[in-house]
Design a protein around this motif. Sequence first.
Motif, mmCIF file in Angstrom:
data_model
loop_
_atom_site.group_PDB
_atom_site.id
_atom_site.type_symbol
_atom_site.label_atom_id
_atom_site.label_comp_id
_atom_site.label_asym_id
_atom_site.label_seq_id
_atom_site.Cartn_x
_atom_site.Cartn_y
_atom_site.Cartn_z
ATOM 1 N N CYS A 66 -32.424 54.428 -93.196
ATOM 2 C CA CYS A 66 -33.330 54.533 -92.273
ATOM 3 C C CYS A 66 -34.021 55.848 -92.575
ATOM 4 O O CYS A 66 -33.324 57.025 -93.002
ATOM 5 N N PHE A 67 -35.531 56.045 -92.499
ATOM 6 C CA PHE A 67 -36.138 57.183 -92.595
ATOM 7 C C PHE A 67 -35.827 58.056 -91.419
ATOM 8 O O PHE A 67 -35.602 57.417 -90.275
ATOM 9 N N LEU A 68 -35.602 59.213 -91.445
ATOM 10 C CA LEU A 68 -35.257 60.224 -90.322
ATOM 11 C C LEU A 68 -36.081 61.537 -90.375
ATOM 12 O O LEU A 68 -35.727 62.307 -91.319
ATOM 13 N N SER A 69 -37.015 61.644 -89.477
ATOM 14 C CA SER A 69 -37.861 62.801 -89.658
ATOM 15 C C SER A 69 -37.154 63.930 -88.809
ATOM 16 O O SER A 69 -37.644 64.948 -88.816
ATOM 17 N N GLY A 70 -36.285 63.618 -87.659
ATOM 18 C CA GLY A 70 -35.961 64.596 -86.512
ATOM 19 C C GLY A 70 -36.758 64.549 -85.290
ATOM 20 O O GLY A 70 -36.497 65.113 -84.346
ATOM 21 N N GLY A 71 -37.750 63.619 -85.562
ATOM 22 C CA GLY A 71 -38.657 63.203 -84.318
ATOM 23 C C GLY A 71 -37.825 62.166 -83.179
ATOM 24 O O GLY A 71 -36.930 61.519 -83.613
ATOM 25 N N MET A 72 -38.459 61.876 -82.222
ATOM 26 C CA MET A 72 -37.717 60.921 -81.112
ATOM 27 C C MET A 72 -37.630 59.540 -81.859
ATOM 28 O O MET A 72 -36.566 58.962 -81.680
ATOM 29 N N ASP A 73 -38.750 58.977 -82.473
ATOM 30 C CA ASP A 73 -38.924 57.662 -83.030
ATOM 31 C C ASP A 73 -37.689 57.290 -83.775
ATOM 32 O O ASP A 73 -36.845 56.530 -83.696
ATOM 33 N N SER A 74 -37.636 57.933 -84.885
ATOM 34 C CA SER A 74 -36.726 57.824 -86.025
ATOM 35 C C SER A 74 -35.185 57.968 -85.548
ATOM 36 O O SER A 74 -34.455 57.689 -86.069
ATOM 37 N N SER A 75 -35.075 59.271 -84.621
ATOM 38 C CA SER A 75 -34.044 59.485 -84.004
ATOM 39 C C SER A 75 -33.413 58.442 -83.451
ATOM 40 O O SER A 75 -32.019 58.031 -83.287
ATOM 41 N N ALA A 76 -34.367 57.764 -82.427
ATOM 42 C CA ALA A 76 -33.806 56.434 -81.590
ATOM 43 C C ALA A 76 -33.305 55.423 -82.696
ATOM 44 O O ALA A 76 -32.462 54.645 -82.377
ATOM 45 N N ASP A 100 -41.674 53.484 -87.263
ATOM 46 C CA ASP A 100 -43.158 53.567 -87.002
ATOM 47 C C ASP A 100 -43.622 52.475 -85.758
ATOM 48 O O ASP A 100 -42.809 51.518 -85.427
ATOM 49 N N GLY A 101 -44.520 53.176 -84.759
ATOM 50 C CA GLY A 101 -44.797 52.278 -83.913
ATOM 51 C C GLY A 101 -44.885 52.418 -82.258
ATOM 52 O O GLY A 101 -45.872 52.304 -81.610
ATOM 53 N N PRO A 102 -44.052 53.223 -81.884
ATOM 54 C CA PRO A 102 -43.847 53.425 -80.618
ATOM 55 C C PRO A 102 -45.038 54.492 -79.855
ATOM 56 O O PRO A 102 -45.419 54.634 -78.830
ATOM 57 N N ASP A 103 -45.661 55.195 -81.005
ATOM 58 C CA ASP A 103 -46.626 56.227 -80.475
ATOM 59 C C ASP A 103 -47.936 55.262 -80.124
ATOM 60 O O ASP A 103 -48.602 55.624 -79.045
ATOM 61 N N GLN A 104 -48.194 54.321 -80.773
ATOM 62 C CA GLN A 104 -49.291 53.214 -80.304
ATOM 63 C C GLN A 104 -48.825 52.310 -79.468
ATOM 64 O O GLN A 104 -49.900 51.603 -78.939
ATOM 65 N N THR A 105 -47.829 52.045 -79.318
ATOM 66 C CA THR A 105 -47.073 50.926 -78.147
ATOM 67 C C THR A 105 -47.024 51.493 -76.703
ATOM 68 O O THR A 105 -47.141 51.036 -75.895
ATOM 69 N N MET A 106 -46.150 52.923 -76.808
ATOM 70 C CA MET A 106 -45.605 53.553 -75.669
ATOM 71 C C MET A 106 -46.329 54.885 -75.316
ATOM 72 O O MET A 106 -45.979 55.471 -74.217
ATOM 73 N N GLY A 107 -47.285 55.384 -76.182
ATOM 74 C CA GLY A 107 -48.346 56.169 -75.734
ATOM 75 C C GLY A 107 -47.547 57.635 -76.095
ATOM 76 O O GLY A 107 -47.075 58.339 -75.433
ATOM 77 N N GLY A 108 -47.355 58.054 -77.603
ATOM 78 C CA GLY A 108 -46.873 59.095 -77.939
ATOM 79 C C GLY A 108 -47.705 60.129 -78.605
ATOM 80 O O GLY A 108 -47.284 61.306 -78.879
#
Length: 626
Positions: A249-259, A352-360
């Motif tokens: 998995c790509f892991l940036s340390g942000g919420m999405d990749s951490s989830a 990728d994706g939750p910023d555009q589907t869940m408002g991030g």
Amino acid sequence: MGIIAGIFTRSGGNCDASMLDAMISCQRHRDPSGDVVSINDAGILMGGVDHFDLFAGSTSQVLIDGIVLVEDAGIQEASRQLDTSIPYSSSKAVLFAYRRWRLQFMNKLGGEFSCAIWDVDKNRLILARDPFGHKPLHYYKKTNNTLFFSSEIKGLLAAGVPAELDLVSLSDFLSLNCIPCPATIFKDIYQVPPGSMLIADPGGIRIKTWWEPRIVVDQSITFEDAVSGVSSAFKRSVEQCMLKSETYCFLSGGMDSSALISFATEIANRKIHAVSIGFEEEEENELQDAATMARHVGAEHHSLIVKPDSFFDMLGTLVWHHDSPFTDTSAYPTYFAAKAGAGFTDIILTGDGPDQTMGGSGHYVFAVKNNIFAPRSHSRRLTYGLASGLLETMAKDPVPSLFSKAYRKLYRESLSPVHAAYDIRSYFPDIVKRFLCSDEFWEVHLGNNPYRHPESWFRNAGSLDDVNKYLYSDMKFYLPDDLMIKVDRMCMAHGLETLSPFLDRDLVAIINQLPGSFKVNSKDGKITTKRVLKEICRKRFPPSILNKRKQGFGIPLEKWLRQDDGKFLKEILLDERTLNRPYFKKKSLKNLVETFSLNKGDYFYPSPNALAGLLTLELWHRKYLD
């Protein structure tokens, strides 16, 4: 993985096989290990790279670019019987689905792929793309008789398709930061729209939409039910994407990749691998956060530091892989993250994706905080328009001053709410664009207002709340036309396939039932983004990750552009070839570079991403048109 290329003639004439060879070879980076396969039948020359032999004796043939996910065991078993001489493959699953459900076949399949199907019985070609456009598929209609198609645009150009800039697309690019589908930067070269299929047969060529994002809010859903439903659907999606014995998995340390890494670790009975990159500059480095999250879930962490001296050397390569200018400079770290990932695996999961589907994203916060979509009366807009017109003559140029800042504010108040919202997001807002553009090119803008696109997306969203309207617009535009293009091109530059569990159709359908307040919520002066996801992650993350400020996959762009007194910037943008292009005024382009070099600008003018966009535009021009 895979490559798609071909030529279709409605008259049934023969096609030049050497063209197909050229179309495939220039895209070999997408799949360096697969075998080249081809079909040369009356009216069709189709080929590419896949990991199977074409089905012997079949009346339909399939080429795939990407990964097909099939949950239905019946489809899997039936597709295995199509040709027992070769193992189960994505292509066999698509062929079975097409035979069974014909033009409804894409609705029965999951995953992230585009495909080309040649139906011998019906003399019909079908080009189809997944819902969010993870995988590319382009076409050029030479006449009503001949159709060229290819995964990437460079495949079409290799077949002799003319390379000509589309001025309307260039204008859209400058105002919207990328080009809305189906257009491309090349005149007469188009994308098959996401969630659509192109059907070509002796009767003609048409586009059929098989899926599009629909937000229909269910007001009866409680927040607790939303958290439970989204969590369960995301877990199913992650599990379905874990195809290999070892999951990366790509892991940036942000919420999405951490989830993503948290759920993957919970599902797996083995160690999960996390791939991260960082920069020497502390302000853009999330490696420590990524390492913290990897330790928290027990993942094996692989990290890489990227240095700025390679950024300018790499720009030409990034442009070549995009086949287009671009403003999203996170392509640079994505390229190196993919390069690192490809050293371990050929499939990697992304957040990728939750910023555009869940408002991030930050623009949702700005929209809620400033209520920017509140209706504006015609008389109010007219008054502000007259006032801004008076200040325009005093401002002279967009360089920050008392007059220019007042002009900016008054001008935006004169716009429709949607136009104003996207003008704020633009790296070339109207005032800057008017200052830069030649009179002839500005006429293109006036005749084809770029903001016609977001205005139509918001109209199509209907009576939704403002947050959901904005999300619908980003699912229609930013997600496929920026994010997916960037991820695909940068990862496939290294033959690395990606899967995005957050963009599973079933998961998105659940998210699209939720009211906007479950996604972006304002309470007691505090705005919470991705509210549902944050609640899901509350017990999964260490506090430092859960409460960290959103950073994004950015680079220290402004610092790098100033490197060596802006030497690279000046060498490209002040070169006579650049200054003599017919799109911009020489004096204005010089003013842009000088204002940045002397550090006299601000967030509005000149934007570092605007400069990056102009750099990639010029490099694209030299590579493809000069």
